[in-house]
Design a protein around this motif. Structure first.
Motif, PDB file in Angstrom:
ATOM      1  N   ALA A 156      71.936  30.572  45.176  1.00 48.03           N
ATOM      2  CA  ALA A 156      71.581  31.185  46.456  1.00 48.03           C
ATOM      3  C   ALA A 156      70.108  31.564  46.499  1.00 48.03           C
ATOM      4  N   LEU A 171      67.498  22.668  57.050  1.00 52.15           N
ATOM      5  CA  LEU A 171      68.570  21.829  57.589  1.00 52.15           C
ATOM      6  C   LEU A 171      68.081  21.020  58.794  1.00 52.15           C
ATOM      7  N   LYS A 224      76.921  22.289  46.445  1.00 53.52           N
ATOM      8  CA  LYS A 224      77.698  23.519  46.579  1.00 53.52           C
ATOM      9  C   LYS A 224      76.843  24.714  46.167  1.00 53.52           C
ATOM     10  N   ARG A 225      76.874  25.744  46.983  1.00 55.58           N
ATOM     11  CA  ARG A 225      76.092  26.948  46.702  1.00 55.58           C
ATOM     12  C   ARG A 225      76.855  27.862  45.746  1.00 55.58           C
ATOM     13  N   ASN A 229      65.439  26.559  50.788  1.00 57.32           N
ATOM     14  CA  ASN A 229      66.803  26.604  50.269  1.00 57.32           C
ATOM     15  C   ASN A 229      67.691  25.786  51.202  1.00 57.32           C
ATOM     16  N   LEU A 230      68.702  25.131  50.649  1.00 59.84           N
ATOM     17  CA  LEU A 230      69.573  24.280  51.458  1.00 59.84           C
ATOM     18  C   LEU A 230      70.384  25.057  52.491  1.00 59.84           C
ATOM     19  N   ASN A 231      70.314  26.367  52.424  1.00 58.51           N
ATOM     20  CA  ASN A 231      71.009  27.205  53.414  1.00 58.51           C
ATOM     21  C   ASN A 231      70.078  27.637  54.543  1.00 58.51           C
ATOM     22  N   ASP A 232      68.771  27.310  54.427  1.00 61.36           N
ATOM     23  CA  ASP A 232      67.804  27.705  55.450  1.00 61.36           C
ATOM     24  C   ASP A 232      67.939  26.823  56.693  1.00 61.36           C
ATOM     25  N   GLU A 233      67.871  27.436  57.862  1.00 54.96           N
ATOM     26  CA  GLU A 233      67.996  26.682  59.111  1.00 54.96           C
ATOM     27  C   GLU A 233      66.875  25.660  59.259  1.00 54.96           C
ATOM     28  N   SER A 252      75.449  19.697  61.555  1.00 51.98           N
ATOM     29  CA  SER A 252      74.677  20.113  60.391  1.00 51.98           C
ATOM     30  C   SER A 252      74.585  19.004  59.349  1.00 51.98           C
ATOM     31  N   ASP A 300      74.853  17.475  55.791  1.00 50.26           N
ATOM     32  CA  ASP A 300      75.678  17.733  54.610  1.00 50.26           C
ATOM     33  C   ASP A 300      74.955  17.188  53.383  1.00 50.26           C
ATOM     34  N   ASN A 347      68.146  21.449  44.500  1.00 51.14           N
ATOM     35  CA  ASN A 347      67.598  22.700  45.026  1.00 51.14           C
ATOM     36  C   ASN A 347      67.664  23.699  43.871  1.00 51.14           C
TER      37      ASN A 347
END
Length: 378
Positions: free
Chosen positions: A296, A359, A100-101, A352-356, A94, A96, A377
């Motif tokens: 988030a 990434l 931090k979320r 969003n930085l958490n989206d697959e 992944s 990096d 973000n």
């Protein structure tokens, strides 16, 4: 002459064969990805791809087809890399971002700085964004000073203009974003209402000299050019500073272009309202911090990257967005200091930085760019 229907039928048959071979090639590309995962090799192998393109194009002699073969296989290899990047992600490789979320930001103990004097548009944007929730605020003379305040710990957040819907980008602040290791944590879009401000008792016919920031002057160009060509227009570093100068000089022939808010602050009066050329004029401000955090619910990502100085490199890099279904909202280029005719790119994308998918994009960009940095973000 052959019948068109017969020709098209043969084309369909050829296309089916091409598709079958393409799928077989992609299956082999997946096996290559598995090998690279086990050996730690990078997905993007520039030397191998160039050798492949040279060899394939050597099989044809017509100049048109030489270029066509290179273009076709550049695209095919780009698609293969995108698939390999996704496989890397599936196997835990992944990207990096260094961010931090968090669920939300707590501004209660925060100190915020803005460029300009009291009454500047940056202060208005600050008030709109923080809504009085911060501990305190102060102003600095220059945008660089705001960055220094963040880095040195004098402020937790800084408010900087980044672009205007009429006058365009604030180039200096893009350069500062690349120079300083700070993060964009929010944005505030402010409707800009420029007014002509003068001493109490002054009239428009009294005015001979007008002061304001260069961008504000540009945003009122039509008004000045068509109605007041005789004015001596002078740049100052801030609209509010221009208003303060009018108060300090006490010269009835001078006026400033700025926010109506400055009338109360500097004991001036409005000589004419809404003089900006575009009545829907807006400025986008960014809120920057030394702490790299994102909410988030964040849906807007800003990136900065440098690419190889060679044909097709920008297309190759941006194709990562297309193959992952990511929308790009804007792109900006700035010269790289010390390197003539080479540029650094800034892009804004949805996500969003958490989206697959995001990434996957960042994994690809990291491999294919000379350098990559997530600016924020928000």
């Amino acid at each position: 002459m052959r019948d068109l229907a017969d020709i098209r039928e043969e084309i369909d048959s050829v296309d089916k064969g091409i598709l079958e071979l393409f799928l077989k090639r992609m299956e082999l590309a997946c096996q290559v990805a598995e090998y690279k995962i086990s050996t730690g090799k990078k997905v993007y192998d520039k030397k191998r791809e160039e050798e492949k393109l040279d060899k394939l194009s050597s099989f044809v002699s017509d100049d048109f087809y030489v270029q066509a073969v290179r273009e076709l296989y550049t695209q095919i290899m780009s698609i293969s890399r995108k698939k390999q990047f996704a496989i890397l992600r599936d196997n835990g490789f992944s990207f990096d971002s260094g961010f931090k979320r968090v669920d939300d930001f707590d501004f209660s103990d925060s100190i915020v700085c803005f460029q300009g004097v009291e009454g500047a548009y940056s202060q208005i944007a600050m008030d709109e964004f923080f809504k009085g929730k911060m501990k305190s605020s102060f102003h600095v003379d220059a945008w660089r000073d705001a960055m220094e305040a963040i880095v040195n710990g004098e402020a937790d957040y800084a408010v900087l203009p980044i672009e205007n819907s009429l006058a365009g980008s604030i180039e200096e602040n893009f350069d500062l974003l690349s120079e300083y290791n700070v993060a964009i944590v929010g944005e505030q879009i402010l409707k800009v209402e420029h007014a002509l401000l003068g001493l109490k008792g002054a009239k428009i016919e009294d005015i001979k000299t007008v002061y304001s920031h260069a961008k504000a002057i540009a945003q009122c160009d039509e008004y000045i050019r068509t109605q007041h060509m005789d004015w001596d227009v002078k740049n100052l570093h801030n609209t509010a500073a221009s208003a303060r100068k009018i108060r300090d000089d006490q010269d009835i022939t001078q006026a400033a272009i700025g926010s109506i808010l400055n009338c109360k602050l500097y004991d001036l009066e409005v000589l004419e309202e809404s003089i900006q050329d575009n009545k829907e004029n807006e400025t986008r401000f960014i809120i920057v911090s030394k702490d790299k955090k994102y909410k988030a619910t964040a849906s807007h990502i800003s990136l900065c990257f440098e690419i190889p100085h060679e044909p097709g490199s920008l297309y190759r890099v941006l194709s990562n967005l297309m193959f992952n279904g990511i929308n790009m909202n804007r792109i900006e280029s700035r010269p790289i200091k010390g390197v003539n005719w080479q540029y650094r790119f800034f892009i804004d994308i949805d996500g969003n930085l958490n989206d697959e998918a995001v990434l996957n994009v960042l994994t690809g960009l990291q491999e294919e760019c000379v350098s990559l940095r997530v600016l924020g973000n928000y």
